[in-house]
Design a protein around this motif. Structure first.
Motif, PDB file in Angstrom:
ATOM      1  N   TYR A   1       0.181   4.825   6.908  1.00  0.00           N
ATOM      2  CA  TYR A   1       0.381   3.846   6.265  1.00  0.00           C
ATOM      3  C   TYR A   1      -0.701   3.517   4.939  1.00  0.00           C
ATOM      4  O   TYR A   1      -1.370   2.649   4.774  1.00  0.00           O
ATOM      5  CB  TYR A   1       0.374   2.480   7.032  1.00  0.00           C
TER       6      TYR A   1
ATOM      7  N   GLN B   1       1.386   4.196   0.525  1.00  0.00           N
ATOM      8  CA  GLN B   1       2.012   3.059   0.071  1.00  0.00           C
ATOM      9  C   GLN B   1       1.072   2.020  -0.692  1.00  0.00           C
ATOM     10  O   GLN B   1       1.364   1.269  -1.388  1.00  0.00           O
ATOM     11  CB  GLN B   1       2.672   2.045   1.015  1.00  0.00           C
TER      12      GLN B   1
ATOM     13  N   GLU C   1       5.003   5.157   6.573  1.00  0.00           N
ATOM     14  CA  GLU C   1       5.277   4.367   5.341  1.00  0.00           C
ATOM     15  C   GLU C   1       6.041   3.354   5.559  1.00  0.00           C
ATOM     16  O   GLU C   1       7.242   3.393   6.474  1.00  0.00           O
ATOM     17  CB  GLU C   1       5.527   5.447   4.096  1.00  0.00           C
TER      18      GLU C   1
ATOM     19  N   PRO D   1       6.072   0.246  -1.707  1.00  0.00           N
ATOM     20  CA  PRO D   1       6.546   1.305  -0.831  1.00  0.00           C
ATOM     21  C   PRO D   1       7.595   1.910  -1.683  1.00  0.00           C
ATOM     22  O   PRO D   1       8.270   1.186  -2.634  1.00  0.00           O
ATOM     23  CB  PRO D   1       7.244   0.516   0.107  1.00  0.00           C
ATOM     24  N   TYR D   2       7.722   3.237  -1.341  1.00  0.00           N
ATOM     25  CA  TYR D   2       9.144   4.019  -1.877  1.00  0.00           C
ATOM     26  C   TYR D   2      10.073   4.151  -0.933  1.00  0.00           C
ATOM     27  O   TYR D   2      10.076   3.726   0.091  1.00  0.00           O
ATOM     28  CB  TYR D   2       8.433   5.391  -2.454  1.00  0.00           C
TER      29      TYR D   2
ATOM     30  N   ASN E   1      10.099   9.451  -0.668  1.00  0.00           N
ATOM     31  CA  ASN E   1       8.970   9.882  -0.248  1.00  0.00           C
ATOM     32  C   ASN E   1       9.245  11.630   0.087  1.00  0.00           C
ATOM     33  O   ASN E   1       8.445  12.501  -0.016  1.00  0.00           O
ATOM     34  CB  ASN E   1       8.572   9.396   1.179  1.00  0.00           C
TER      35      ASN E   1
END
Length: 197
Positions: free
Chosen positions: A88, A91, A119, A163-164, A169
Motif C-alpha cells: 500500500y 497509491q 494496492e 489508486p489505479y 497497475n
C-alpha cells in the motif's frame, strides 16, 4: 502479512537483499526477517520518507540484519535484490512517478526475483467502482466506524491517495519488463500482486 512471509520462502536465500518500500514502523520488515532467520547473510532494508516512522522502527529492532532508512523510494538507489515489497505504497505516490519507480525496481531485481505489490484498486469502470465503494462503506460500517469517521477519512485522503485499477497497475508492471504477474489477494477494493522478473 503471513501470506507475504510464506511467499518469501520461494525468493529469499542466503545473501539476498530484501526491500520494503514505505515500511512505516517496520513491523512487516521485521516479520519477514524473523520468518527467514535461517537464511545466512540476508539483509532486510526498510525505507520510508517519514523520519518519525524510521526513528520508531530503528528504536524497536535489535536485529543486525535489518536496516531502516529515511528515504524517498522514488529517488533511492537500490542494490541488486531478490524480494521487494510495496505494501500500500504506490497509491500515495504522484502518478507521474509510478512508472519510473516500477522501472527502477524491475532493473534492481535479480533474475527470478519478485515484487510483491499490494494496492487499493479502482473498479474497471464506473459501475464496478460504485459497487466497490458501496461494499467498502458497508464493510466499514459493520466494523463499527461512524458515517462521520468514514466521510472524514475519505476527505483527508483527497489529493493524497490515488489508486489505479487492477489493469492499470498490471500495465505499468508489464511496461517495466515484468511478464509473470499474478493476483495473490483480492478483497473488494484491495488487491495483492506478485510480479516475477
Amino acid at each position: 502479512h503471513s501470506l507475504i512471509c510464506d511467499i518469501s520462502d520461494f525468493f529469499i536465500k542466503k545473501n539476498s537483499i530484501i526491500y520494503e518500500l514505505g515500511c512505516a514502523t517496520g513491523r512487516l520488515t521485521k516479520m519477514i526477517a524473523e520468518h527467514n532467520n535461517h537464511k545466512n547473510n540476508a539483509k532486510f532494508i526498510g525505507l520510508d520518507i517519514e523520519e518519525d516512522m524510521i526513528n520508531y522502527a530503528n528504536a524497536n529492532t535489535n536485529d543486525k540484519r535489518i536496516e531502516f532508512h529515511t528515504e524517498d523510494v522514488v529517488d533511492y538507489e537500490y542494490e541488486r535484490s531478490d524480494f521487494i515489497i510495496a505494501y500500500y505504497t504506490f497509491q500515495f505516490l504522484s502518478p507521474s512517478k509510478r512508472q519510473s519507480l516500477f522501472d527502477k525496481l524491475y532493473e534492481s531485481l535479480n533474475w527470478g526475483g519478485c515484487l510483491i505489490l499490494f494496492e487499493k484498486v479502482r473498479g474497471s469502470d464506473a459501475r464496478f467502482q460504485d459497487i466497490m465503494t458501496s461494499l467498502y462503506t458497508d464493510f466499514k460500517l459493520r466494523a463499527g466506524y461512524t458515517p462521520e469517521q468514514i466521510i472524514g477519512k475519505s476527505r483527508s485522503l483527497k489529493g493524497i491517495l490515488e489508486p489505479y485499477s487492477s489493469n492499470a497497475n498490471i500495465d505499468m508492471m508489464r511496461r517495466a519488463g515484468f511478464e509473470d504477474i499474478n493476483t495473490i489477494f483480492k478483497y473488494i477494493c484491495f488487491e495483492g500482486f506478485i510480479a516475477i522478473k
